[in-house]
Enzyme design. Structure first.
Site, short mmCIF file in Angstrom:
data_model
loop_
_atom_site.label_atom_id
_atom_site.label_comp_id
_atom_site.label_asym_id
_atom_site.label_seq_id
_atom_site.Cartn_x
_atom_site.Cartn_y
_atom_site.Cartn_z
N HIS A 116 0.82 -1.21 0.00
CA HIS A 116 0.00 0.00 0.00
C HIS A 116 0.86 1.26 0.00
CE1 HIS A 116 -3.75 2.18 0.65
NE2 HIS A 116 -3.14 2.89 1.57
N GLU A 174 -7.68 7.89 -4.06
CA GLU A 174 -7.31 6.91 -3.04
C GLU A 174 -8.34 5.78 -2.99
OE1 GLU A 174 -5.07 5.97 -1.03
OE2 GLU A 174 -3.63 7.61 -0.95
N HIS A 231 -10.14 2.84 -0.22
CA HIS A 231 -10.34 2.41 1.16
C HIS A 231 -11.15 1.12 1.10
CE1 HIS A 231 -10.09 4.22 5.42
NE2 HIS A 231 -8.89 4.12 4.90
#
Length: 689
Positions: free
Chosen positions: A33, A77, A79
């Site tokens: 990550h 991004e 999540h």
């Protein structure tokens, strides 16, 4: 965990055992990550520079020139794992994290886009995840006052047990006054401000770099952060006010790997000394690993000259934000942390931040295309099945939960792109992906994903400025996945070059697999694209307008919605020729209407854009109605001269009390009520919940 090989390598480099905090730092900062170990080689091939790129990949967000007095800050991004374990907080903190990436550049966030991927909507668990992810995004975005102007949702069994939540944020900043996340001067202080640090989110970066287990919801809940949008709003306002003073030297969001990640990455051009005891805490008894690695939300770190701290403290306290001077920039290229009078971390900073060895896995090409078999059944029923599929059906149930108009810049959110007024022009935003096409042909499918977003911008008369991406894939340990990944990045880069839109930033999310469901996600290199054009409000064509198809492509049904519904198979689309995009842009700027033909094919474009029309199509009915190959547009015009140079084929006209289609010697009719009921299928399912 740090692998045995990495641990041996580190202890050989350091000539000593590593401390518990050092172990935790490497576990997170060397995770996929944070370090992109499996993708570094691929990412280096992407085009990242251009005349408008002021700051490319490597910072919290990219900076792209929009006009002489406006630059865009843009980032993307994921999540994903947190949103399966706790869908509301996982999605909400995904929004909070990307927004902080934008404000750390000194930019005001003005727009959000979300790309969501779930398992089949027929399963109760997937409906639950969708409901709470959307609620989390809407709650956080609405509270901080940033509009969600675009989004895409895809449903497939491969995402069962591993939904994807990707978010794009765009901000605006003076081109000459943006901040960066790299420290500038030894002796300057490092000031942590915002929410207090708790134990939530511990190990979040390493958690995001592993497969989800059957017990993930219980075991991994502490890895999911809990957000507070009201504190985030204070952070936005305070950071912008402090930026305006010119006293912030550098700034970084605390995201993956918490304070350890932010402070080491921020200080990698020099070094840093951090006093963990100085961090303001929410919980008693926290040790150095918890303090440094927790991913508690709504926290920022800035570099400030010591003499400027009092002036900035006044602003932070005005917004009721806690702050602490926690360390300093040092000349020596080391990362040092002290706690309770002990040295608990002392590392070469480049080893920690840039030293993760790359991973080159074995790649093995594959072919998953199946021979085409003509689907049986009534043609009208096939059309309604495609229109009601959740990938095609309207997403009103989702969009109604988002505030589109806050900040009063939004011109339109209908059609394929969101438009916001910036000065005397429009910022156009598009996002999307075609996972099933990419699964069949990774290179061509990823290239067409970039193309489709540029096509969406062309349909509102805009030129692309830049691309951001989120590379969501299963485990690269599998040879076919590693090949898939490399091919997708190659296709993405080639199309970005072809349309003149550099890839200025992104994110990588690998290991998206579920032991519980025995699934791997489809290859999902999500795209966000920003463009610039005139202010054109999206309006459907009026009665009497001529309908036509512009552009050509080889028919392809593999990976289409029809393929999902019937299992018809077939080849996936070839790589699109982007040369038509400029013609479509000019056509729209001169008053024409255009819609990209993509998911669901022409029947979906007609149902959405011309539900009352009479149309006559040539050729095979299945290909004519359901082909999703890239490069074609449904266009409409009142004046035929507008379409000159497009080589468009006229197919009918707008008007009437329903949709009438003649094809292959047959005529099918749809009432407005039938079309609306099909397109509202997803909304009906979710409201029924």
């Amino acid at each position: 965990m740090v692998s045995a090989g990495d641990l041996a390598y580190l202890e050989e480099k350091l000539k000593r055992p590593i401390t518990p905090l050092e172990y935790a730092c490497f576990e997170n900062l060397w995770s996929e990550h944070c370090s992109y170990r499996s993708t570094k080689a691929f990412l280096k091939t992407l085009p990242t520079t251009g005349e408008n790129v002021l700051l490319g990949p490597g910072d919290d967000a990219a900076i792209v020139k929009y006009s002489d007095d406006i630059a865009l800050a843009i980032g993307m991004e994921s999540h994903n794992h947190p949103s399966y374990v706790d869908p509301f907080d996982g999605a909400a903190t995904g929004v909070g994290g990307i927004v902080r990436d934008i404000i750390s550049m000194g930019a005001k966030p003005i727009a959000l886009m979300d790309l969501l991927y779930f398992g089949q909507i027929t399963e109760e668990k997937n409906r639950y995840l969708l409901e709470h992810v959307v609620q989390g995004i809407g709650d956080y975005g609405n509270c901080i006052g940033v509009p969600v102007v675009r989004g895409e949702v895809t449903f497939d069994r491969g995402y069962s047990g591993n939904p994807l939540v990707n978010v794009v944020c765009v901000g605006i900043v003076d081109p000459d006054k943006y901040l960066t996340a790299r420290v500038k001067k030894p002796g300057n202080r490092l000031v942590l401000y915002g929410a207090a640090t708790g134990r939530d989110g511990l190990g979040g970066a390493s958690f995001a770099s592993r497969d989800l287990s059957e017990d993930a919801e219980a075991e991994d809940r502490p890895c999911v952060q809990v957000g507070d949008p009201y504190t985030e709003k204070l952070l936005i306002d305070a950071t912008l006010e402090m930026t305006a003073t010119g006293k912030i030297v550098a700034c970084r969001d605390l995201g993956a790997a918490g304070l350890a990640g932010a402070s080491s990455e921020m200080s990698s051009s020099y070094g840093a000394r951090i006093e963990a005891d100085c961090v303001h805490l929410r919980e008693n008894g926290m040790n150095e690993v918890e303090i440094m690695l927790a991913e508690s939300q709504e926290r920022m770190l800035m570099e400030v000259a010591k003499d400027d701290i009092p002036a900035l403290a006044v602003i932070m306290e005005k917004y009721s934000l806690q702050w602490r001077d926690i360390g300093e920039v040092i000349e020596e290229a080391r990362y040092i942390v002290t706690f309770e009078g002990n040295m608990v971390c002392d590392l070469p900073i480049d080893l920690l931040v840039e030293g993760a060895p790359g991973e080159a896995w074995h790649a093995e090409p594959y072919s998953h295309e199946r021979p085409y078999q003509a689907p049986g059944g009534d043609l009208k029923d096939l059309c309604l099945s495609v229109l009601s599929h959740p990938d095609v059906a309207r997403k009103d149930w989702i969009s109604r939960q988002y505030d589109h108009d806050v900040q009063l810049r939004t011109v339109s959110v209908a059609g394929g792109a969101g438009l916001l007024r910036l000065g005397d022009s429009a910022l156009a935003l598009s996002c999307g992906c075609s996972p099933r096409h990419i699964e069949l042909k990774p290179y061509e499918g990823a290239a067409n994903t970039v193309y489709e977003n540029a096509a969406n911008l062309a349909c509102v008369g805009s030129n692309p400025l830049c691309v951001v991406n989120c590379l969501n894939f299963a485990s690269p340990v599998h040879p076919e996945i590693y090949w898939q990944l490399g091919e997708a990045v190659r296709g993405m880069g080639d199309m970005a070059i072809a349309i003149g839109a550099p890839v200025v930033g992104g994110n990588v999310s690998l290991y998206n697999e579920s032991d519980e469901f025995g699934t791997r996600i489809l290859p999902t290199p999500s795209i966000g694209m920003a463009g610039k054009g005139p202010v054109i409000r999206y309006t459907l064509p009026a009665d009497g307008a001529t309908l036509a198809i512009a552009g050509t492509s080889a028919p392809a049904l593999g990976g289409s919605v029809l393929d999902i519904v019937t299992g018809c198979g077939g080849e996936a689309p070839e790589m699109a020729d982007p040369s038509i995009l400029e013609k479509i842009r000019l056509f729209v700027q001169n008053g024409g209407f255009a819609a990209d033909i993509s998911a669901g094919g022409l029947i979906a474009a007609l149902a959405e854009c011309a539900p009352a029309a009479t149309v006559s199509l040539a050729g095979d009915a299945i290909s004519a109605l359901f082909d999703e190959s890239s490069g074609r547009f449904l266009i409409a015009y009142a004046d035929k001269s507008l379409a000159e140079g497009l080589d468009a084929v006229e197919i009918g006209a707008v008007g009437g009390d329903g949709l009438i289609i003649s094809v292959s010697g047959m005529t099918i009719r749809f009432t407005l009520q039938e079309t609306e009921a099909a397109l509202d299928a997803l909304t009906s399912v979710m409201y029924a919940e």
